[in-house]
Design an enzyme around this catalytic site. Structure first.
Site, mmCIF file in Angstrom:
data_model
loop_
_atom_site.group_PDB
_atom_site.id
_atom_site.type_symbol
_atom_site.label_atom_id
_atom_site.label_comp_id
_atom_site.label_asym_id
_atom_site.label_seq_id
_atom_site.Cartn_x
_atom_site.Cartn_y
_atom_site.Cartn_z
ATOM 1 N N GLU A 12 0.872 -1.178 0.000
ATOM 2 C CA GLU A 12 0.000 0.000 0.000
ATOM 3 C C GLU A 12 0.911 1.230 0.000
ATOM 4 O O GLU A 12 1.415 1.654 1.034
ATOM 5 C CB GLU A 12 -0.926 -0.044 1.216
ATOM 6 C CG GLU A 12 -1.837 -1.270 1.185
ATOM 7 C CD GLU A 12 -2.641 -1.474 2.464
ATOM 8 O OE1 GLU A 12 -2.647 -0.556 3.315
ATOM 9 O OE2 GLU A 12 -3.255 -2.549 2.610
ATOM 10 N N GLU A 52 -7.239 5.720 4.774
ATOM 11 C CA GLU A 52 -7.254 4.878 3.576
ATOM 12 C C GLU A 52 -7.317 5.809 2.371
ATOM 13 O O GLU A 52 -8.239 6.620 2.247
ATOM 14 C CB GLU A 52 -8.457 3.934 3.600
ATOM 15 C CG GLU A 52 -8.480 2.968 4.773
ATOM 16 C CD GLU A 52 -7.589 1.758 4.543
ATOM 17 O OE1 GLU A 52 -7.204 1.519 3.381
ATOM 18 O OE2 GLU A 52 -7.298 1.036 5.522
#
Length: 666
Positions: free
Chosen positions: A255, A488
């Site tokens: 990520e 996120e």
């Protein structure tokens, strides 16, 4: 008679040979004169001016040079094959355009020195010293030593000795040009290797030494530095009443947008501060900011390598690359966001205790008998070492901000609203980032279709989203004073390079606004009657079963929402002090609330406020030192593996002749 005839022929032949040798050009061995042989030394060839025929030096203000040059290269070919010319040819790329063409032209003045009337003119020492002063930090930033051939004392001369300015042509061009554009921040929106990332951070700190520094909090499993860059008007020092905040990226190695945003943010803060951006200057002058772009460099390396393979049409196996799992964990395949001590379960089991508070909960001894990743260990020690007030860690896979608790309060419910005592404060913190983001708060529920509905306009309670134990944001809240949320950043965990600029545009304002929000709530100093700060004093807020403690010199920061609050300051051996405050809704700076505590005899029941029986001691960290031994043995096993050459070394490792070790620092 025949013997005498042959002997005479031999003597004649030797005399003839001696004559030939005597008449041959002599190299004048020093012993020749002793043997009675006299010769004349050949006169050395006078150097002649010739055209400059080296591509990277063809824009000098002069057109003729001479060999041997100042470094002793006898021919142009020899100079072109040397590592000095190689450095001159690649320095623009190495320094990302900084200090070029100044460095290149300075190098050329030594490699192809100016020639006039068959004589060498040396470049001016003053020019060299000015370039070194302005550009030394650029070499420090990529961990490269200042090149030996740019030694200002050795290869350059003073004005009195008849030197010339090797940058005079460059200055003439600059003077003839139009008015320069207003300076601005330049960021290269591309991915970097771990070594390149560390180089950028160090180079940024070297460029802004008055406000930035770098430090390592530990190493990964494979020996890579967990490098932090810090920004403050007094870097490396905690200043009284100055709040500290942190950003952590790349906890899951695959990520990656958070990692990139934090690299860009570091460059942006440095550059904008130097350019006089008042907002950035105010932020840095009043806040201590810590940025860890990659908590999981090993996982990133694996994810980046595998993703690169998928672009190879001949590699059929790589087409099955799963960006959701590969590189997520560290090199031990440990998910770092499940590897912290589970303190939330302790809170749930003791929440009905009359005096129980959900703060500074000790780490259970049993935790140390499990598998603790070195990255987790390093971050825990880091969190305990600084009085952090606010934090965000960055992930990918959705577009939202989640806040504690991450673990559901019911063991059989995987999606259950599980608030902390500071629910309203956390909602305010989460909304600060979401509302400042370009699209996060638009309220498209379940936009990535990965975890179902995402709830309320881009923010959600973590356990309501999905429940798990051992998360980092719960640990921050329950073990320290720090309030952390999880950001996120989007559906794609490893976006294409062409999307990085859009990611920066969408998040830049949110990153800045979130940092500024550390100044909300209240701050102050708890002192004794003699004016000395009291370390470890507790600040309690009525109605919120979560206290914070004072730092080394008695200063504290408490994030709060607007309204009326009743505060209590207490410490063992002192009487309590209480104050009622009102925080206006639009107040953007922390209110100042100080306390003075008087000495008192400690009541037995008061002690219970500070420790719940059988919970252990907060200072009890790694009580058996087993992880310290583990890290030492790991480093010994890895040997030299952890000591990487700088990322730019590949430019020179295959160079003609010996490798230029003079470029390596230390």
């Amino acid at each position: 008679m025949e013997f005498i005839r042959r002997k005479m022929k031999t003597i004649v032949f030797l005399n003839a040979l001696a004559t030939v040798v005597w008449c041959a050009p002599s190299l004048c061995d020093p012993e020749d004169e002793f043997l009675g042989i006299f010769c004349k030394e050949p006169e050395p060839e006078q150097p002649k001016c010739m055209d400059i025929m080296m591509n990277y030096c063809d824009d000098m203000s002069y057109t003729h040079t001479v060999f041997p040059n100042i470094l002793g290269h006898r021919t142009r070919e020899e100079a072109e094959l040397g590592p000095e010319y190689l450095l001159v040819s690649v320095v623009h790329n190495l320094l990302n355009g900084e200090c070029t063409p100044d460095i290149r032209m300075l190098g050329c003045s030594v490699l192809v020195p100016r020639c006039e009337k068959e004589k060498v003119l040396k470049p001016c020492r003053s020019t060299c010293e000015a370039v070194r002063k302005n550009c030394y930090h650029a070499f420090e930033g990529i961990e490269m030593a200042w090149p030996y051939f740019l030694d200002c004392d050795r290869f350059f001369v003073s004005d009195q000795e008849g030197c010339y300015d090797p940058l005079e042509g460059l200055r003439a061009i600059q003077e003839e040009g139009n008015t320069p554009e207003k300076p601005h921040t330049v960021i290269q929106f591309s991915y970097q290797s771990n070594a390149q990332m560390n180089s950028i951070l160090k180079k940024t700190a070297a460029r802004c030494p008055e406000i930035a520094t770098t430090y390592s909090i530990g190493r990964s499993v494979e020996g890579k530095d967990l490098l932090v860059i810090e920004f403050s008007n007094n870097p490396g020092v905690h200043e009284l009443l100055e709040p500290e905040m942190k950003y952590i990226g790349n906890m899951h190695g695959n990520e990656v947008l958070g990692r990139q945003l934090l690299i860009y943010l570091a460059q942006y803060l440095c550059s904008e501060y130097l350019l006089g951006n008042r907002r950035i200057q105010s932020l840095i002058n009043t806040t201590r900011i810590h940025i860890l772009p990659s908590m999981n460099p090993d996982g990133y390396e694996l994810a980046a390598a595998e993703l690169q393979d998928t672009t190879d049409p001949e590699n059929e196996e790589a087409q099955n690359y799963n960006s959701w799992t590969l590189g997520r964990g560290n090199a031990q395949n440990i998910d770092l966001n499940r590897n912290f001590p589970d303190l939330t379960t302790i809170v749930y089991s003791r929440r009905r205790h009359r005096r129980f508070r959900s703060n500074h909960i000790p780490i259970p001894d049993a935790y140390w008998f499990g598998k603790v990743a070195p990255e987790t260990y390093a971050v825990m020690k880091w969190i305990r070492s600084f009085p952090f007030v606010l934090s965000a860690n960055f992930h990918g896979g959705e577009l939202l901000v989640s806040y504690p608790y991450d673990l559901s309060k019911h063991p059989l419910e995987q999606k259950m609203f599980s608030p902390t005592p500071d629910e309203q404060v956390f909602k305010q913190i989460a909304r600060t980032y979401a509302d400042a983001h370009a699209t996060m708060s638009e309220g498209n529920s379940g936009r990535c279709e990965n975890f179902g509905s995402i709830g309320q306009d881009g923010i959600i309670n973590g356990a309501w989203w999905y429940s798990f134990a051992g998360g980092m944001q719960d640990f921050n809240y329950l073990h320290t004073n720090c309030f952390e949320v999880t950001v996120e950043l989007g559906c794609d965990k490893f976006p294409a390079e062409e999307e990085l600029y859009t990611g920066w545009k969408d998040n830049k304002e949110a990153l800045l606004t979130f940092m500024e929000s550390v100044h909300r709530g209240i701050k102050g100093i708890v002192k004794d009657e003699d004016g000395n700060g009291i370390k470890g004093a507790r600040i309690s807020v009525r109605g919120i079963r979560h206290d914070i403690t004072t730092a080394e010199n008695g200063d504290y920061w408490r994030l709060l929402t607007a309204g009326i609050h009743i505060l209590t300051a207490s410490a063992p051996g002192y009487t309590r002090a209480m104050k009622k405050i009102h925080l206006p809704a639009r107040m953007q700076k922390a209110g100042r609330v100080d306390f003075v505590l008087q000495k008192a005899v400690v009541e037995p029941d008061m002690e219970e406020d500070y420790r719940i029986p059988s919970m252990g001691t907060y200072e009890h960290f790694d009580p058996y030192n087993q992880f310290e031994r583990y890290t030492i043995s790991e480093q010994n096993q890895n040997g030299e593996e952890g000591q990487e050459k700088p990322w730019w070394w590949s430019y020179f490792s295959n160079a003609h002749g010996s490798t230029p070790t003079w470029l390596l620092r230390n």
